[in-house]
Write an enzyme that holds these catalytic residues in place. Structure first.
Site: not given
Ligand code: AMP
Ligand code: ZN
Length: 113
Positions: A32, A92-93, A99-101
């Site tokens: 997002i 930074g989670q 989840h994998l970026h």
């Molecule tokens: P992390 O910081 O590795 O836990 O990554 C979480 C990620 O989820 C961040 O990059 C957010 O931008 C993303 N995120 C949060 N809410 C949503 C959502 N509703 N749809 C898609 N991505 C999201």
């Protein structure tokens, strides 16, 4: 606990997401708040909070394989991309569903800040 999980709610369809790939075990959808032209998250359908709690090596391999398929599909496989798993506070989670970026479409700095 999993009921309140943001990504479980995306898996169930309760919260909309731009899904780019999916199968019976995993889904991939656009972040997002994209940090690169391609920024897709690959997650298991079942709730697993962190990498440390992910003990199913078959599942982990499947997620990695889907990340590579997403990179192909997004057209960044040859130019290059980065696959990142942030874990817990210093990592930074922010969302505690594994989840994998998949980041690509621009040159990414190394080391990460
Ligand atoms: P992390 O910081 O590795 O836990 O990554 C979480 C990620 O989820 C961040 O990059 C957010 O931008 C993303 N995120 C949060 N809410 C949503 C959502 N509703 N749809 C898609 N991505 C999201
Ligand atoms: Zn979850």
């Amino acid at each position: 606990m999993a009921d309140a999980c943001l990504f479980c709610r995306i898996v169930s369809g309760e919260i909309p997401a731009k899904i780019v790939r999916q199968d019976d075990r995993a889904i991939a959808f656009r972040d997002i708040s994209p940090q690169a032209p391609t920024h897709v998250l690959v997650i298991p359908r079942r709730h697993v909070a962190t990498l440390g709690e992910a003990t199913d090596t078959g599942e982990l391999g499947h997620l990695l394989r889907m990340a590579a398929e997403v990179a192909e599909q997004e057209g960044v496989a040859t130019t290059g991309y980065r696959t990142v798993i942030n874990t817990n506070g210093d990592g930074g989670q922010t969302v505690f569903h594994l989840h994998l970026h998949v980041l690509g479409g621009r040159a990414l700095a190394w080391p990460p800040g």
